[in-house]
Design an enzyme around this catalytic site. Sequence first.
Site, PDB file in Angstrom:
ATOM      1  N   GLU A 104     123.810 -34.925  62.854  1.00 36.97           N
ATOM      2  CA  GLU A 104     124.230 -35.005  61.449  1.00 36.97           C
ATOM      3  C   GLU A 104     124.852 -36.342  61.071  1.00 36.97           C
ATOM      4  OE1 GLU A 104     126.273 -31.431  60.220  1.00 36.97           O
ATOM      5  OE2 GLU A 104     124.764 -30.177  61.196  1.00 36.97           O
TER       6      GLU A 104
ATOM      7  N   HIS B 106     115.924 -46.729  65.810  1.00 39.17           N
ATOM      8  CA  HIS B 106     116.882 -47.622  65.149  1.00 39.17           C
ATOM      9  C   HIS B 106     116.768 -49.014  65.762  1.00 39.17           C
ATOM     10  CE1 HIS B 106     120.389 -48.817  62.919  1.00 39.17           C
ATOM     11  NE2 HIS B 106     120.872 -49.357  64.027  1.00 39.17           N
TER      12      HIS B 106
ATOM     13  N   ARG C  98     120.568 -32.919  47.956  1.00 40.40           N
ATOM     14  CA  ARG C  98     119.884 -33.294  49.201  1.00 40.40           C
ATOM     15  C   ARG C  98     119.246 -32.080  49.885  1.00 40.40           C
ATOM     16  NH1 ARG C  98     120.472 -37.803  51.984  1.00 40.40           N
ATOM     17  NH2 ARG C  98     122.317 -38.379  50.814  1.00 40.40           N
TER      18      ARG C  98
ATOM     19  N   ASN D 238     114.479 -40.260  65.925  1.00 38.11           N
ATOM     20  CA  ASN D 238     114.646 -41.412  65.034  1.00 38.11           C
ATOM     21  C   ASN D 238     114.570 -42.683  65.861  1.00 38.11           C
ATOM     22  OD1 ASN D 238     115.319 -42.836  62.603  1.00 38.11           O
ATOM     23  ND2 ASN D 238     117.418 -43.042  63.369  1.00 38.11           N
TER      24      ASN D 238
HETATM   25  C1  GRF Z   1     112.161 -50.067  61.728  1.00 39.86           C
HETATM   26  O1  GRF Z   1     112.843 -51.266  61.963  1.00 39.86           O
HETATM   27  C2  GRF Z   1     112.935 -48.897  62.252  1.00 39.86           C
HETATM   28  O2  GRF Z   1     113.686 -49.193  63.389  1.00 39.86           O
HETATM   29  C3  GRF Z   1     113.857 -48.578  61.099  1.00 39.86           C
HETATM   30  O3  GRF Z   1     113.068 -48.799  59.959  1.00 39.86           O
HETATM   31  C4  GRF Z   1     112.051 -49.751  60.243  1.00 39.86           C
HETATM   32  C5  GRF Z   1     110.737 -49.129  59.890  1.00 39.86           C
HETATM   33  O4  GRF Z   1     109.679 -50.045  59.972  1.00 39.86           O
HETATM   34  N1  GRF Z   1     114.367 -47.239  61.223  1.00 39.86           N
HETATM   35  P1  GRF Z   1     108.190 -49.554  59.804  1.00 39.86           P
HETATM   36  O5  GRF Z   1     108.097 -48.875  58.433  1.00 39.86           O
HETATM   37  O6  GRF Z   1     107.847 -48.637  60.912  1.00 39.86           O
HETATM   38  O7  GRF Z   1     107.382 -50.812  59.819  1.00 39.86           O
END
Ligand code: GRF
Length: 188
Positions: A145, A112, A68, A110
């Site tokens: 992390e 989510h 990784r 990020n």
């Molecule tokens: C989204 O639901 C995001 O929250 C998750 O992955 C998905 C990505 O969708 N982390 P996209 O590729 O932006 O359409």
Amino acid sequence: MARIVNLGVLVSGSGSNLQSIIDHIEKGSLPAKIGILVSNNPSAFALERAKKHGIPAAVIGHAGFANREDYDRKVVETLNAHGVELVVLAGFMRVLSPFFLRSFPMRVMNIHPALLPSFPGTHGQKQAFDYGVKFSGCTVHFADEGVDTGPIIIQAVVPVCDADTEETLSGRILKEEHRIYPQAIRLY
Ligand code: GRF
């Protein structure tokens, strides 16, 4: 005039969040530019989106990397070569190594599709739907992390309706993702 932040966007798939960021930049509501798009998946539709908007893109597949960290070194090198200030994970389906995070301290965001810290990991929408919560949503946070952990920047709440299926709920959450991700980058 706000300063233009140079973004490095990391994707693996469709890139609808990437599209929302592009749209906000193009209409002038997000003072940023995308210096480089990196995909670990050569067939990610996000690459088509980048091409259409003249955004430089790099495909960095997994083959040939022993571990990784070696992979992440290559990605970090690519981001640095393009002068990236803020890394935006937009559906990048890999956990980042400590090496990567140390290279961009508090500079990796990020998104989510759930209200963290509930339902981290894959299929956050399905986990929330199956659990039977009445409200779910999405979260933009700085990555650390862990998996989907780190300081929260913005959340949006999406009510779960009786008639919802996992798909309808996911669709409404995604709409909110497209709204709050550019907003979080603007805050940065
Ligand atoms: C989204 O639901 C995001 O929250 C998750 O992955 C998905 C990505 O969708 N982390 P996209 O590729 O932006 O359409």
